[in-house]
Motif scaffolding. Structure first.
Motif, short mmCIF file in Angstrom:
data_model
loop_
_atom_site.label_atom_id
_atom_site.label_comp_id
_atom_site.label_asym_id
_atom_site.label_seq_id
_atom_site.Cartn_x
_atom_site.Cartn_y
_atom_site.Cartn_z
N LEU A 1 0.83 -1.21 0.00
CA LEU A 1 0.00 0.00 0.00
C LEU A 1 0.86 1.26 0.00
O LEU A 1 0.60 2.21 -0.75
CB LEU A 1 -0.92 -0.02 1.23
N GLU A 2 1.90 1.26 0.83
CA GLU A 2 2.78 2.43 0.90
C GLU A 2 3.52 2.64 -0.41
O GLU A 2 3.67 3.78 -0.88
CB GLU A 2 3.78 2.27 2.06
N ASN A 3 3.99 1.55 -1.03
CA ASN A 3 4.67 1.68 -2.32
C ASN A 3 3.78 2.34 -3.36
O ASN A 3 4.23 3.20 -4.11
CB ASN A 3 5.12 0.29 -2.82
N VAL A 4 2.54 1.90 -3.40
CA VAL A 4 1.64 2.41 -4.44
C VAL A 4 1.21 3.85 -4.14
O VAL A 4 0.95 4.65 -5.06
CB VAL A 4 0.41 1.48 -4.61
N ALA A 5 1.18 4.19 -2.85
CA ALA A 5 0.76 5.55 -2.47
C ALA A 5 1.84 6.60 -2.76
O ALA A 5 1.53 7.79 -2.90
CB ALA A 5 0.38 5.58 -0.99
N VAL A 6 3.10 6.15 -2.86
CA VAL A 6 4.21 7.11 -2.99
C VAL A 6 4.01 8.16 -4.09
O VAL A 6 4.11 9.36 -3.83
CB VAL A 6 5.57 6.37 -3.18
N PRO A 7 3.71 7.74 -5.33
CA PRO A 7 3.59 8.77 -6.38
C PRO A 7 2.49 9.79 -6.10
O PRO A 7 2.63 10.97 -6.45
CB PRO A 7 3.25 7.97 -7.64
N LEU A 8 1.42 9.34 -5.42
CA LEU A 8 0.32 10.26 -5.11
C LEU A 8 0.71 11.19 -3.96
O LEU A 8 0.40 12.38 -3.97
CB LEU A 8 -0.93 9.46 -4.71
N GLU A 9 1.41 10.64 -2.98
CA GLU A 9 1.86 11.47 -1.86
C GLU A 9 2.82 12.56 -2.35
O GLU A 9 2.76 13.70 -1.90
CB GLU A 9 2.54 10.61 -0.80
N LEU A 10 3.70 12.16 -3.29
CA LEU A 10 4.63 13.15 -3.85
C LEU A 10 3.88 14.27 -4.54
O LEU A 10 4.33 15.41 -4.58
CB LEU A 10 5.59 12.48 -4.84
N ALA A 11 2.71 13.94 -5.11
CA ALA A 11 1.91 14.95 -5.80
C ALA A 11 0.98 15.68 -4.83
O ALA A 11 0.18 16.52 -5.26
CB ALA A 11 1.09 14.29 -6.91
N GLY A 12 1.07 15.35 -3.52
CA GLY A 12 0.28 16.05 -2.52
C GLY A 12 -1.19 15.64 -2.51
O GLY A 12 -2.06 16.39 -2.06
N ASP A 13 -1.47 14.43 -2.99
CA ASP A 13 -2.86 13.96 -3.05
C ASP A 13 -3.29 13.46 -1.67
O ASP A 13 -2.72 12.50 -1.15
CB ASP A 13 -2.95 12.82 -4.08
N THR A 14 -4.29 14.10 -1.09
CA THR A 14 -4.71 13.73 0.27
C THR A 14 -5.46 12.39 0.29
O THR A 14 -5.64 11.80 1.35
CB THR A 14 -5.61 14.82 0.90
N ALA A 15 -5.90 11.93 -0.87
CA ALA A 15 -6.60 10.64 -0.93
C ALA A 15 -5.64 9.52 -1.36
O ALA A 15 -6.08 8.47 -1.85
CB ALA A 15 -7.77 10.73 -1.90
N ALA A 16 -4.33 9.73 -1.15
CA ALA A 16 -3.32 8.80 -1.66
C ALA A 16 -3.60 7.35 -1.26
O ALA A 16 -3.56 6.45 -2.10
CB ALA A 16 -1.93 9.22 -1.20
N PHE A 17 -3.91 7.13 0.01
CA PHE A 17 -4.02 5.74 0.48
C PHE A 17 -5.29 5.05 -0.01
O PHE A 17 -5.27 3.87 -0.34
CB PHE A 17 -3.84 5.66 2.00
N SER A 18 -6.39 5.79 -0.07
CA SER A 18 -7.60 5.14 -0.57
C SER A 18 -7.48 4.84 -2.06
O SER A 18 -7.92 3.79 -2.54
CB SER A 18 -8.84 5.99 -0.26
N LYS A 19 -6.85 5.74 -2.81
CA LYS A 19 -6.65 5.47 -4.25
C LYS A 19 -5.68 4.30 -4.44
O LYS A 19 -5.87 3.47 -5.32
CB LYS A 19 -6.11 6.71 -4.96
N ALA A 20 -4.63 4.27 -3.62
CA ALA A 20 -3.65 3.18 -3.72
C ALA A 20 -4.32 1.85 -3.42
O ALA A 20 -4.08 0.85 -4.10
CB ALA A 20 -2.49 3.43 -2.77
N GLN A 21 -5.18 1.84 -2.43
CA GLN A 21 -5.89 0.60 -2.09
C GLN A 21 -6.78 0.16 -3.25
O GLN A 21 -6.79 -1.02 -3.62
CB GLN A 21 -6.75 0.81 -0.83
N ALA A 22 -7.50 1.08 -3.85
CA ALA A 22 -8.38 0.74 -4.99
C ALA A 22 -7.56 0.18 -6.15
O ALA A 22 -7.96 -0.78 -6.82
CB ALA A 22 -9.16 1.98 -5.44
N GLU A 23 -6.39 0.77 -6.39
CA GLU A 23 -5.54 0.31 -7.50
C GLU A 23 -4.99 -1.09 -7.21
O GLU A 23 -4.91 -1.93 -8.12
CB GLU A 23 -4.39 1.31 -7.69
N LEU A 24 -4.65 -1.35 -5.95
CA LEU A 24 -4.17 -2.70 -5.59
C LEU A 24 -5.30 -3.72 -5.70
O LEU A 24 -5.09 -4.86 -6.14
CB LEU A 24 -3.58 -2.70 -4.18
N GLU A 25 -6.50 -3.32 -5.34
CA GLU A 25 -7.65 -4.22 -5.48
C GLU A 25 -7.88 -4.52 -6.96
O GLU A 25 -8.17 -5.66 -7.34
CB GLU A 25 -8.89 -3.61 -4.83
N ALA A 26 -7.68 -3.52 -7.81
CA ALA A 26 -7.91 -3.70 -9.26
C ALA A 26 -6.91 -4.68 -9.88
O ALA A 26 -7.22 -5.32 -10.88
CB ALA A 26 -7.83 -2.35 -9.97
#
Ligand code: ADP
Ligand code: MG
Length: 238
Positions: free
Chosen positions: A106-131
């Protein structure tokens, strides 16, 4: 977004290494790739395929010539601008996964979003991992996962920012055939569903044949453009 090619390289040269180890790797690459297509880059080992991908990804700068990706010319960008551009527009998948070992999936996938300042990084990362079928591996570390699972994490990480360009360097090279096919399926599904431009290097003729177009590289030059000849076609007529 601009309606021109997704990727346009014009007379790109690149030399890497120094002193006696200097190698003129790319020798005048002209190539246009239209948006939303899939391109298989093939050619002998050492012909410059990986280097060409790095130039397209903005990870290496051309010494000469111009590189446009998703409508932006990369040459004039500062290092910070280039990093930001990559983070928003380019997803990259390597043969050896390149996950951060002390971060969970989850943290690996959230990294690019966190770098972009996305406050929904972890929920988006979770959805992408589920996909990619890894909803049950969110809190596992890379060492606790199989190669195929690690590559799925890498695919999720590449796709989570909804990049215009998805680049993969021998993404199935470290995987058995069945697992490799699953990864390929994920990449093509994303390419089709999201209209992403997919460029992948492969030694597998079957995988190359699945791409809309095959470009052949030899000794740092394009030997065969596949269908659309560089600098011809729609772009030049418009
Ligand atoms: P391919 O992916 O087609 O196998 P590469 O792009 O990795 O080819 O490499 C092309 C050539 O450039 C090879 O001869 C390789 O040894 C050389 N090369 C790649 N990276 C460097 C570097 N950083 N310094 C010097 N030579 C390099
Ligand atoms: Mg290579």
């Amino acid at each position: 977004m601009a309606s021109g090619p997704a990727i346009a390289l014009k007379d790109v040269h690149l030399t890497l290494g120094d002193g006696a180890g200097k190698v003129h790797i790319l020798k005048g690459i002209d190539l246009e790739i239209e948006p939303g297509t899939s391109v298989g880059l093939v050619g002998p080992s050492g012909s410059g395929k990986s280097t060409l991908l790095m130039v397209m990804a903005g990870l290496e700068r051309a010494d000469k010539g111009t590189v446009h990706v998703a409508g932006t010319e990369l040459g004039p960008l500062s290092e910070d601008q280039l990093a930001q551009f990559r983070g928003q527009n380019v997803g990259i998948i390597f043969q050896s996964f390149h996950l951060v070992p002390n971060m969970t999936a989850l943290e690996n996938v959230a990294v690019p979003l966190e770098l972009a300042g996305d406050t929904a990084a972890f929920s988006k990362a979770q959805a992408e991992l589920e996909a990619v079928g890894l909803g049950h591996r969110l809190h596992h570390y890379p060492a606790q996962m199989s190669g195929g699972e690690q590559q799925r994490v890498a695919v999720a990480r590449a796709l989570v920012v909804e990049p215009a360009i998805l680049i993969a360097d021998e993404p199935t090279g470290n995987l058995d055939e069945t697992t490799g096919n699953q990864i390929v399926e994920l990449m093509f599904r994303a390419q089709e569903a999201r209209g992403t431009t997919l460029v992948l290097v492969t030694h597998d003729p079957g995988l190359a044949a699945q791409c809309a177009r095959t470009v052949r590289v030899r000794s740092g030059e394009i030997e065969d453009w596949g269908q659309p000849r560089a600098m011809a076609g729609a772009g030049a007529q418009a």
